[in-house]
Design an enzyme around this catalytic site. Structure first.
Site, PDB file in Angstrom:
ATOM      1  N   ARG A  44      -8.396 112.356 -25.471  1.00  0.00           N
ATOM      2  CA  ARG A  44      -8.524 111.344 -24.464  1.00  0.00           C
ATOM      3  C   ARG A  44      -9.951 111.228 -23.928  1.00  0.00           C
ATOM      4  NH1 ARG A  44      -3.439 113.528 -21.066  1.00  0.00           N
ATOM      5  NH2 ARG A  44      -3.543 115.213 -22.582  1.00  0.00           N
ATOM      6  N   GLY A  45     -10.737 112.276 -24.158  1.00  0.00           N
ATOM      7  CA  GLY A  45     -12.025 112.393 -23.482  1.00  0.00           C
ATOM      8  C   GLY A  45     -13.020 111.264 -23.694  1.00  0.00           C
ATOM      9  N   ASP A 101     -16.479 112.669 -26.976  1.00  0.00           N
ATOM     10  CA  ASP A 101     -17.119 112.939 -25.683  1.00  0.00           C
ATOM     11  C   ASP A 101     -17.993 114.181 -25.767  1.00  0.00           C
ATOM     12  OD1 ASP A 101     -14.875 114.511 -26.022  1.00  0.00           O
ATOM     13  OD2 ASP A 101     -14.337 114.558 -23.913  1.00  0.00           O
ATOM     14  N   ASP A 104     -18.099 120.904 -29.231  1.00  0.00           N
ATOM     15  CA  ASP A 104     -18.152 122.283 -28.748  1.00  0.00           C
ATOM     16  C   ASP A 104     -18.195 123.199 -29.976  1.00  0.00           C
ATOM     17  OD1 ASP A 104     -17.452 124.774 -27.609  1.00  0.00           O
ATOM     18  OD2 ASP A 104     -16.403 123.823 -25.971  1.00  0.00           O
ATOM     19  N   LYS A 132     -22.855 120.898 -27.233  1.00  0.00           N
ATOM     20  CA  LYS A 132     -23.171 122.279 -26.842  1.00  0.00           C
ATOM     21  C   LYS A 132     -23.488 123.049 -28.110  1.00  0.00           C
ATOM     22  CE  LYS A 132     -19.943 122.877 -22.956  1.00  0.00           C
ATOM     23  NZ  LYS A 132     -18.727 123.633 -22.561  1.00  0.00           N
ATOM     24  N   PHE A 153     -19.470 124.459 -17.944  1.00  0.00           N
ATOM     25  CA  PHE A 153     -18.125 123.910 -17.789  1.00  0.00           C
ATOM     26  C   PHE A 153     -18.284 122.533 -17.150  1.00  0.00           C
ATOM     27  CE2 PHE A 153     -13.671 125.157 -16.029  1.00  0.00           C
ATOM     28  CZ  PHE A 153     -13.158 123.965 -16.524  1.00  0.00           C
ATOM     29  N   VAL A 154     -18.222 121.492 -17.968  1.00  0.00           N
ATOM     30  CA  VAL A 154     -18.516 120.151 -17.469  1.00  0.00           C
ATOM     31  C   VAL A 154     -17.266 119.286 -17.332  1.00  0.00           C
ATOM     32  CG1 VAL A 154     -20.918 120.045 -18.237  1.00  0.00           C
ATOM     33  CG2 VAL A 154     -19.100 119.397 -19.826  1.00  0.00           C
ATOM     34  N   ASP A 160     -12.200 116.280 -18.656  1.00  0.00           N
ATOM     35  CA  ASP A 160     -11.317 116.805 -17.606  1.00  0.00           C
ATOM     36  C   ASP A 160     -11.461 118.297 -17.363  1.00  0.00           C
ATOM     37  OD1 ASP A 160     -10.099 117.475 -20.205  1.00  0.00           O
ATOM     38  OD2 ASP A 160      -8.413 118.199 -18.993  1.00  0.00           O
ATOM     39  N   ARG A 166     -11.506 113.141 -14.870  1.00  0.00           N
ATOM     40  CA  ARG A 166     -11.970 112.261 -15.956  1.00  0.00           C
ATOM     41  C   ARG A 166     -12.588 110.988 -15.381  1.00  0.00           C
ATOM     42  NH1 ARG A 166      -9.793 114.017 -20.969  1.00  0.00           N
ATOM     43  NH2 ARG A 166      -7.747 114.995 -20.849  1.00  0.00           N
TER      44      ARG A 166
END
Ligand code: PRP
Length: 178
Positions: A44-45, A101, A104, A132, A153-154, A160, A166
């Site tokens: 969903r990001g 989005d 990682d 990252k 931690f964003v 979210d 969000r």
């Protein structure tokens, strides 16, 4: 119970908007002249980022979405990616831009790109708002990256924490206060 936290702004809405403009100029140069571009958002990001991207991009586009979920069985190295919602349309012979989005470990983007490539698109590119690089476990990099960040931690701009935040217009850093 959730730990108490505050959110410190890290990348402002104005900075994001300026970067989206820059990225769209480059994407426009790449896809200029095509009338077969499908922009694919990973749910969903990516929903906020893709909304801003396609409105800034002065090209004829179709928009589709795919939802992938990555999970581990306790070991970081045994990640699996499942497709929870597939694209509505076919992409064979089409130009595809995958919108993420954040990258990682890289498992999600790598799996999705492999899957979509197997469907025979004419051209496939990817873009991630955030990256990252120090967290990477799979050697992959999006063709365009908005911002490289440290292992913070964003939240916000689609991202979210426990499904909240969000809807923030900026990227913020979660700071626990307990
Ligand atoms: C997050 C993010 C990326 C993925 C990146 O998705 O949106 O899709 O993880 O991680 P990776 O590079 O380690 O694979 P998440 O599963 O949290 O779902 P969401 O987009 O619905 O928040």
């Amino acid at each position: 119970m959730q730990r108490p936290y505050v959110i410190d702004e890290m990348i402002s809405a104005k900075t994001i908007a300026a970067r989206v403009e820059e990225l769209c100029r480059e994407i426009h140069d790449e896809f200029n002249g095509t009338d077969k571009l499908i922009v694919v958002g990973l749910l969903r990001g990516s929903f906020v980022f893709i909304a801003d991207l396609v409105r800034e991009l002065d090209l004829p586009v179709e928009v589709d979405f795919l939802e992938a979920s990555s999970y581990g069985d306790g070991m970081e190295s045994s990640r699996e990616v499942r497709i929870l919602k597939d694209l509505r349309g076919a992409i064979e012979g089409r130009d595809v831009l995958v919108v993420e989005d954040i990258v990682d470990t890289g498992f999600t983007l790598s799996h999705v790109i492999g899957l979509l490539k197997s469907r025979g698109p004419a051209r496939m590119k990817s873009i991630a708002l955030l990256d990252k690089p120090t967290r990477r476990e799979v050697p992959i990099k999006a063709d365009w990256t908005g911002f490289e960040i440290l292992d913070e931690f964003v939240v916000g701009y689609g991202i979210d924490y426990a499904q909240r935040n969000r809807n923030l217009g900026f990227i913020g850093k979660v700071r626990f206060t307990d």
